[in-house]
Design an enzyme around this catalytic site. Structure first.
Site, PDB file in Angstrom:
ATOM      1  N   ASN A 104       0.855  -1.200   0.000  1.00  0.00           N
ATOM      2  CA  ASN A 104       0.000   0.000   0.000  1.00  0.00           C
ATOM      3  C   ASN A 104       0.880   1.236   0.000  1.00  0.00           C
ATOM      4  O   ASN A 104       1.977   1.221   0.556  1.00  0.00           O
ATOM      5  CB  ASN A 104      -0.854   0.003   1.279  1.00  0.00           C
ATOM      6  CG  ASN A 104      -1.756   1.223   1.393  1.00  0.00           C
ATOM      7  OD1 ASN A 104      -2.420   1.610   0.426  1.00  0.00           O
ATOM      8  ND2 ASN A 104      -1.784   1.846   2.560  1.00  0.00           N
ATOM      9  N   HIS A 106       0.872   5.170   1.306  1.00  0.00           N
ATOM     10  CA  HIS A 106       0.155   6.008   2.271  1.00  0.00           C
ATOM     11  C   HIS A 106       0.808   7.391   2.296  1.00  0.00           C
ATOM     12  O   HIS A 106       2.034   7.501   2.356  1.00  0.00           O
ATOM     13  CB  HIS A 106       0.233   5.365   3.667  1.00  0.00           C
ATOM     14  CG  HIS A 106      -0.500   6.161   4.696  1.00  0.00           C
ATOM     15  ND1 HIS A 106      -1.880   6.147   4.802  1.00  0.00           N
ATOM     16  CD2 HIS A 106      -0.054   7.014   5.639  1.00  0.00           C
ATOM     17  CE1 HIS A 106      -2.248   6.959   5.773  1.00  0.00           C
ATOM     18  NE2 HIS A 106      -1.156   7.495   6.308  1.00  0.00           N
ATOM     19  N   SER A 133       4.807   6.868   2.275  1.00  0.00           N
ATOM     20  CA  SER A 133       5.425   5.591   2.645  1.00  0.00           C
ATOM     21  C   SER A 133       4.779   4.475   1.840  1.00  0.00           C
ATOM     22  O   SER A 133       3.579   4.507   1.575  1.00  0.00           O
ATOM     23  CB  SER A 133       5.172   5.269   4.128  1.00  0.00           C
ATOM     24  OG  SER A 133       5.534   6.341   4.964  1.00  0.00           O
ATOM     25  N   ASP A 142      -2.616   0.799   8.009  1.00  0.00           N
ATOM     26  CA  ASP A 142      -1.410   1.594   7.759  1.00  0.00           C
ATOM     27  C   ASP A 142      -0.274   1.246   8.722  1.00  0.00           C
ATOM     28  O   ASP A 142       0.583   2.085   9.024  1.00  0.00           O
ATOM     29  CB  ASP A 142      -1.708   3.113   7.840  1.00  0.00           C
ATOM     30  CG  ASP A 142      -2.793   3.536   6.857  1.00  0.00           C
ATOM     31  OD1 ASP A 142      -2.816   2.995   5.742  1.00  0.00           O
ATOM     32  OD2 ASP A 142      -3.607   4.407   7.217  1.00  0.00           O
TER      33      ASP A 142
HETATM   34  C1  GRF Z   1      -2.569   8.938  -2.564  1.00  0.00           C
HETATM   35  O1  GRF Z   1      -2.169  10.071  -1.841  1.00  0.00           O
HETATM   36  C2  GRF Z   1      -2.229   7.685  -1.812  1.00  0.00           C
HETATM   37  O2  GRF Z   1      -1.064   7.803  -1.042  1.00  0.00           O
HETATM   38  C3  GRF Z   1      -3.412   7.522  -0.908  1.00  0.00           C
HETATM   39  O3  GRF Z   1      -4.508   7.921  -1.674  1.00  0.00           O
HETATM   40  C4  GRF Z   1      -4.079   8.840  -2.679  1.00  0.00           C
HETATM   41  C5  GRF Z   1      -4.503   8.264  -3.980  1.00  0.00           C
HETATM   42  O4  GRF Z   1      -4.289   9.141  -5.056  1.00  0.00           O
HETATM   43  N1  GRF Z   1      -3.493   6.175  -0.392  1.00  0.00           N
HETATM   44  P1  GRF Z   1      -4.468   8.607  -6.540  1.00  0.00           P
HETATM   45  O5  GRF Z   1      -5.872   7.974  -6.625  1.00  0.00           O
HETATM   46  O6  GRF Z   1      -3.395   7.613  -6.809  1.00  0.00           O
HETATM   47  O7  GRF Z   1      -4.367   9.830  -7.392  1.00  0.00           O
END
Ligand code: GRF
Length: 201
Positions: A104, A106, A133, A142
């Site tokens: 994932n 984050h 991260s 997370d």
């Molecule tokens: C990103 O900031 C990611 O870290 C978080 O959700 C957001 C997704 O953005 N988990 P996108 O859909 O990839 O533009």
């Protein structure tokens, strides 16, 4: 290697994975969203990647949604499951089934700011540095072993939007890099540690 990508929204991280797929030796078998209106689904279709949406609201429980999701994922027999802005909490049953195979991204320097509204919280806390991260997914939200991070300086004039934008630029570089480590067989989950070339990260 074969991957399935899960999204809920804009899919800009998905786009960076699509754009780098051949360099990082990843075949994206399918993109799955819990939100049928996710713009990321259009990005996937544009690159001729099969898409699915499963509306979590039409399931009576989190377990039932996760079972359906898992069934769909298993049709593709992926080597890696990539959460790229997938905004659902997954059951322990689901995360345990795929231990060591789900990662994932984050938008914070974990363990700081698990959960939502990370950019606002970083600004409110007066952080000098913020970032993103990538971690292995475990049943703790997370909270799985951190693989890699990328940071940006927080500027006096930053707003949530300006900070989010700079962090996203880092995410788009960081995520394909980590996925490539995985497809090269260099990145593993060993017990409760992420390792690269056998060394604990
Ligand atoms: C990103 O900031 C990611 O870290 C978080 O959700 C957001 C997704 O953005 N988990 P996108 O859909 O990839 O533009």
């Amino acid at each position: 290697m074969k991957g399935v990508v899960l999204i809920s929204g804009s899919g800009s991280n998905l786009q960076s994975i699509i754009d780098n797929a051949s360099i990082i030796d990843l075949k994206i078998e399918a993109v799955i969203s819990n939100n049928k209106d996710a713009f990321g689904l259009q990005r996937a279709q544009k690159s001729n990647t099969p898409t699915h949406s499963i509306d979590h609201k039409s399931f009576s429980s989190r377990e039932k949604f996760d079972q359906r999701l898992s069934q769909l994922i298993d049709q593709y027999n992926p080597d890696i499951i990539i959460l790229a802005g997938f905004m659902r909490i997954l059951t322990a049953e689901f995360t345990q089934k795929y231990t060591g195979k789900i990662i994932n991204i984050h938008p914070s320097l974990l363990p700081k700011f698990q959960g939502l509204n990370t950019h606002q919280r970083a600004l409110d806390a007066g952080e000098k540095e913020h970032g993103a991260s990538v971690h292995f997914v475990t049943s703790e939200l997370d909270g799985g072993p951190i693989i890699a991070q990328s940071s940006v300086e927080v500027l006096i004039e930053d707003t949530v939007e300006s900070l989010a934008k700079r962090v996203l630029i880092e995410e788009h570089k960081l995520f394909p890099k980590v996925i490539h480590w995985y497809t090269q067989g260099r990145l593993k989950l060993s017990g409760s540690n992420a390792t690269l070339d056998g060394k604990i990260l």
